[in-house]
Design a protein around this motif. Sequence first.
Motif, short mmCIF file in Angstrom:
data_model
loop_
_atom_site.label_atom_id
_atom_site.label_comp_id
_atom_site.label_asym_id
_atom_site.label_seq_id
_atom_site.Cartn_x
_atom_site.Cartn_y
_atom_site.Cartn_z
N GLY A 42 -46.89 10.12 16.91
CA GLY A 42 -47.33 11.41 16.70
C GLY A 42 -46.42 12.50 16.95
O GLY A 42 -46.37 13.47 16.07
N ARG A 43 -45.39 12.43 18.09
CA ARG A 43 -44.23 13.21 18.14
C ARG A 43 -43.57 13.25 17.16
O ARG A 43 -43.04 14.44 16.97
CB ARG A 43 -43.82 12.89 19.82
N ALA A 44 -43.31 11.92 16.76
CA ALA A 44 -42.19 12.11 15.63
C ALA A 44 -42.46 12.69 14.43
O ALA A 44 -41.94 13.49 13.71
CB ALA A 44 -41.84 10.62 15.22
N ALA A 45 -43.85 12.52 14.12
CA ALA A 45 -44.38 13.07 13.02
C ALA A 45 -44.56 14.45 13.10
O ALA A 45 -44.25 15.51 12.20
CB ALA A 45 -46.12 12.73 12.85
N LEU A 46 -44.85 15.21 14.47
CA LEU A 46 -44.61 16.69 14.60
C LEU A 46 -43.42 17.25 14.52
O LEU A 46 -43.13 18.27 13.87
CB LEU A 46 -45.33 17.03 15.91
N ILE A 47 -42.50 16.56 14.84
CA ILE A 47 -41.01 16.84 14.59
C ILE A 47 -40.58 16.99 13.27
O ILE A 47 -40.09 18.14 12.77
CB ILE A 47 -40.08 15.99 15.41
N THR A 48 -40.96 16.09 12.41
CA THR A 48 -40.73 15.97 11.15
C THR A 48 -41.34 17.04 10.13
O THR A 48 -40.64 17.72 9.62
CB THR A 48 -41.16 14.45 10.54
N VAL A 49 -42.76 17.40 10.53
CA VAL A 49 -43.52 18.51 10.05
C VAL A 49 -42.73 19.65 10.05
O VAL A 49 -42.82 20.75 9.68
CB VAL A 49 -45.00 18.44 10.03
N GLY A 50 -42.34 20.14 11.61
CA GLY A 50 -41.86 21.14 11.96
C GLY A 50 -40.55 21.45 11.08
O GLY A 50 -40.18 22.82 10.83
N PHE A 67 -27.70 22.33 -0.88
CA PHE A 67 -27.20 20.93 -0.62
C PHE A 67 -27.22 20.75 1.19
O PHE A 67 -27.62 19.96 1.59
CB PHE A 67 -26.06 20.58 -1.03
N TRP A 68 -26.45 21.74 1.68
CA TRP A 68 -26.20 21.58 3.09
C TRP A 68 -27.36 21.93 3.89
O TRP A 68 -27.61 21.41 5.05
CB TRP A 68 -25.03 22.43 3.81
N GLY A 69 -28.10 22.70 3.48
CA GLY A 69 -29.61 22.81 4.06
C GLY A 69 -30.41 21.71 4.08
O GLY A 69 -31.06 21.33 5.02
N VAL A 70 -30.29 20.71 2.99
CA VAL A 70 -31.10 19.73 2.97
C VAL A 70 -30.48 18.66 3.92
O VAL A 70 -31.23 17.82 4.49
CB VAL A 70 -31.03 19.10 1.41
N MET A 71 -29.09 18.59 3.83
CA MET A 71 -28.53 17.48 4.79
C MET A 71 -28.85 18.04 6.22
O MET A 71 -29.02 17.07 6.97
CB MET A 71 -26.95 17.57 4.54
N ILE A 72 -28.77 19.32 6.62
CA ILE A 72 -29.17 19.61 7.93
C ILE A 72 -30.46 19.35 8.34
O ILE A 72 -30.75 18.66 9.43
CB ILE A 72 -28.72 21.12 8.20
N SER A 73 -31.42 19.74 7.54
CA SER A 73 -32.80 19.28 7.78
C SER A 73 -32.99 17.54 7.76
O SER A 73 -33.64 17.16 8.84
CB SER A 73 -33.52 19.53 6.54
N ALA A 74 -32.41 16.92 7.25
CA ALA A 74 -32.54 15.58 7.09
C ALA A 74 -31.74 14.98 8.48
O ALA A 74 -32.24 14.39 9.05
CB ALA A 74 -31.72 14.75 6.00
N GLY A 75 -30.88 15.59 8.87
CA GLY A 75 -30.07 15.31 10.03
C GLY A 75 -30.98 15.64 11.33
O GLY A 75 -31.29 14.76 12.18
N LEU A 76 -31.56 16.87 11.45
CA LEU A 76 -32.64 17.40 12.31
C LEU A 76 -33.91 16.25 12.49
O LEU A 76 -34.38 15.94 13.62
CB LEU A 76 -32.95 18.60 12.16
N ILE A 77 -34.20 15.88 11.23
CA ILE A 77 -35.37 15.03 11.16
C ILE A 77 -35.20 13.67 11.84
O ILE A 77 -35.84 13.04 12.88
CB ILE A 77 -36.16 14.70 9.81
N ALA A 78 -34.02 13.11 11.57
CA ALA A 78 -33.48 11.69 11.91
C ALA A 78 -33.23 11.88 13.35
O ALA A 78 -33.75 11.01 14.02
CB ALA A 78 -32.01 11.33 11.10
N GLY A 79 -32.55 12.90 14.06
CA GLY A 79 -32.26 13.07 15.31
C GLY A 79 -33.55 13.14 16.13
O GLY A 79 -33.76 12.61 17.37
N GLY A 80 -34.18 13.93 15.56
CA GLY A 80 -35.74 14.31 16.26
C GLY A 80 -36.71 12.97 16.24
O GLY A 80 -37.25 12.67 17.56
N VAL A 81 -36.69 12.10 15.42
CA VAL A 81 -37.60 10.87 15.33
C VAL A 81 -36.87 9.84 16.37
O VAL A 81 -37.65 9.38 17.12
CB VAL A 81 -37.70 10.33 13.96
N TRP A 82 -35.67 9.94 16.20
CA TRP A 82 -34.79 8.97 17.19
C TRP A 82 -35.15 9.38 18.52
O TRP A 82 -35.43 8.45 19.56
CB TRP A 82 -33.43 9.06 16.97
#
Length: 237
Positions: A42-50, A67-82
Motif C-alpha cells: 500500500g505504501r509503495a502504491a501511494l508513493i507511485t501515485v504521488g 526525457f529527463w523528467g521521465v527518467m527522474i520520475s522512474a528513478g523516484l518511483i523505483a527508489g520509493g518502492v524499494w
Amino acid sequence: MSESNQQVYDNAANYYRSYKFAESIGERSKGLKRGYFRKKLGRAALITVGVLVGAGVVGGIMNGIGFWGVMISAGLIAGGVWAAMKFPKMKIPTPETLVQSDLKTLAGKTEIWLETQRLALPKPAVKIINDIGTQLDMLSPQLQKLDEAEPAAYEVRKLMGEHLPELISGYRAIPEPMRRKSNDTGKSPDEQLISGLSLIEKEISGVTQQIAKGDIDNLSIRGRYLELKYDKTGEAE
C-alpha cells in the motif's frame, strides 16, 4: 533482558528478517506477516501515485517533462518502492511484548516468536513447536471470548509470555556440548526441553477446551509444572 539474551534474540530476529516468508508454524502468524506485507504494498502504491501526480502537475505547468523528467520520475518511483518494501522491518515479538499483547494477536505473535527459535532447537523440539502452532491456531478464536481484564486473560498471557519463553531461553543459555548430557535429574537438557514443550502443548489444548466450554472462571494454568528454568550447568532449578 541480559546482554547475552539480547544478543541471542537479535541474532534470531536478524535471521527471521532475512527469511521473511519462512514456513509459518500456524495460520495466525502467516496472517500477521501477510497483513504487514500488504501494508508495504500500500505504501509503495501511494508513493507511485504521488510521483505520477507530481510529474503530471509539473508537466502541465512546463508543457511536458521531457526525457529527463521521465527518467527522474522512474528513478523516484523505483527508489520509493524499494524503500517502502524494505523499511520499516517487521518487529519481532519479544517475551516482554507478548505479555502485553492484545488477545486478538497474541497467538500469531507467539507463533512468530517461536519461528525465530527453531534453528537453535533439536529436531524433536522443532516438531513440537510446529504442533504448538496448530494448537495456537485453535486457541486464537477462543481468546476472542475473553475480556482483556479477566484473570483468565492474565493466565493465558503468562503461559505465552513467561512460561514458554523461559523454557526455551533457559535451554538456549546452556552450552551446546552440555545439552545432551544427563544431569542430577537423570534427564539431559534436550529431554527436559522436549518434555516441557509437550506439557505446554497439552496445556494450550486444555485452555482451548476450557474456554470453549465456557469454564473461564476455573481456568488456571499449572505454572508450577511449567516453570522449567536451567542454570548454566544444565541442572534444573
